[in-house]
Design an enzyme around this catalytic site. Sequence first.
Site, PDB file in Angstrom:
ATOM      1  N   HIS A 383       0.832  -1.210   0.000  1.00  0.00           N
ATOM      2  CA  HIS A 383       0.000   0.000   0.000  1.00  0.00           C
ATOM      3  C   HIS A 383       0.866   1.259   0.000  1.00  0.00           C
ATOM      4  O   HIS A 383       0.709   2.143  -0.856  1.00  0.00           O
ATOM      5  CB  HIS A 383      -0.911  -0.039   1.228  1.00  0.00           C
ATOM      6  N   GLU A 384       1.776   1.340   0.952  1.00  0.00           N
ATOM      7  CA  GLU A 384       2.582   2.553   1.084  1.00  0.00           C
ATOM      8  C   GLU A 384       3.548   2.723  -0.088  1.00  0.00           C
ATOM      9  O   GLU A 384       3.838   3.847  -0.505  1.00  0.00           O
ATOM     10  CB  GLU A 384       3.347   2.551   2.410  1.00  0.00           C
ATOM     11  N   HIS A 387       1.860   4.617  -2.804  1.00  0.00           N
ATOM     12  CA  HIS A 387       1.948   6.077  -2.608  1.00  0.00           C
ATOM     13  C   HIS A 387       3.318   6.604  -3.041  1.00  0.00           C
ATOM     14  O   HIS A 387       3.417   7.630  -3.723  1.00  0.00           O
ATOM     15  CB  HIS A 387       1.725   6.430  -1.137  1.00  0.00           C
TER      16      HIS A 387
END
Length: 600
Positions: A383-384, A387
């Site tokens: 997920h990160e 980003h």
Amino acid sequence: MKDNYKWDLQDLLQGKSLEYLHEQWLNKQNEILKLYPFFLSNLNNFKQWLKLEEEFDVLSNRLNNYISNNYNEDLVNPLWISWSQRLSNESNTFSVKLSDCTNRILDNEKLIKNYLRDKSINKYQRAFVLIFKTKPHILKKDQEQILSKASIFNGGFSTIFSTLSDSDLKFKDAVNTKGKKVHLKTIADITLNLKSKDRTLRKSTWINFNQAYANYESTFTQTLYYNYLMLNTISKIRNFNDYIHATAFNDEIDVKLITTLYENVASFKPIIKRYHQLIDKLLKKQLKLNNLEPWDKNVELSKTNHTYTIEETKKIIIESLKPLGNGYINNIKKAFNEHWISWLPKQNKQTGAYSIGGTKGLNKYYISMNFDKTIRSIETIAHELGHSMNSLYINKKQKIYANTSIFWAEISSIVNEILLSYYLLDKYQNDKDMSKIILDGLIRNFFATTTRQIIFSNTEYILNNYVNESKSFTKESIKQAYIEMIDKYEGIRKKDKYKKIPYAYSLSTILRIPHFYAGNFYVYKYAIGQIVALVVAEEIHKNNQDMINKYFNFLSSGDSKSPIDTIKILGIDLYNEEVYIKAKTTISNWINNLGKFVKY
């Protein structure tokens, strides 16, 4: 080995000291202030102004990230508390000196539009169009100066919440079946315990976790009330209907989009009820229980514990994201090899995970997380990294519009999560236990970021109305609104259960949402990210080259377009129910596949 799992923040200093970077930042402020009285007097001054602003942004990003990331590693360290406060004070002093800048720009709209015809700076047109649109909401010079001086308090409520939640609030020790005390230091400890085979430990952990927040309900309530009062008061001073309308204006959307989203997510209610019924059956069978309690609901759908090392996690991430191509994979390896990530949990470290904002001019797009060896931690880093890759591609393409919009920021991260899950489903296709875990993770994450976040968002929407309509804003009224939203979006069979201890403790959940205290009316955007990402990831998984090309255009777009138009790059219109129907179809298929395991 632990040094390998720390981030390399020194890159932000570029071989110099923090004091040197800070001095550069202050010097750039002085250059800007020296030019400020004359920045509109001629085209050359205007160009120089834009150049200085860009340089200042880069220095600010380096300085802010260095200090904030060190602070988040140790929230009670006096050195970083001092630097954070110093930077906040100096930033505020600087902004006060420029507090009439928007007024001056609006007063000289025609002149600036003429300057922007110059080919060397016409790329700034969108930035100034957005400023010109704010004209009805900008006050007189002296009023703007007062608000600018008062803005030093803007992050105060969020800081109070973070300090209380992450440092001052302590959890009682849990107890296991053998009567042995188990320390609860971090959220990672709690997450792990709630998956334990030991039901006594699960129950003790669940109660102590929720009770810790419930003990501070009155403090959280008062903090939230005065936060919303401040936000709505400032919004009204600026001629907005309220705080929510002000944030919608900043996101270039109509509030109707938010209520449309609420209506569409409410239509997920039948499938989430079906999912809950299915999970209850699976867990009752696995745990050999006639009745499930809240502390039983987080147990993995497996008879064995699956744990992973960080090195194993890296390999899984690389394999799972290969559908995005070699270029993307090489950038993921860069993040691992160049130490962008603070992997490990520790006392006083900020809980949860994040990828940094304010990335223009940076070489590394840092990530903080609290790795706990579970498959959920693999999802977190995927997920990160989404980003961080978004930040990387933006900075490769955009020189001016190199920011992410919180409106669509979650799309890149959730696409990674879904691709990871599809990879794991294929990898473990002959392992029934793992297949259940992965499918459940996909479904659970979907509802956690759609239905659950919309429950929070709609509650926040109601609470702001309470403030604006001078209705009772107490911990009782807040929890009642929360219960009603749970019923609206998920359905509740026994509402009276929430009146009893320990179940009543769980209602404090609504008071511990960090974004409520941040002043950006944010959490509904998680649902947008999840729904759009699901549709996009489905097409990438099918190797739809057209969607893959659109996706990289999306990743590189920054804030060069409005949030709605940025999402349209993907061929998706959020006002059209088609995207919500596609998402429901995929989720229903996942639930059907999970249902096949009931007979085993």
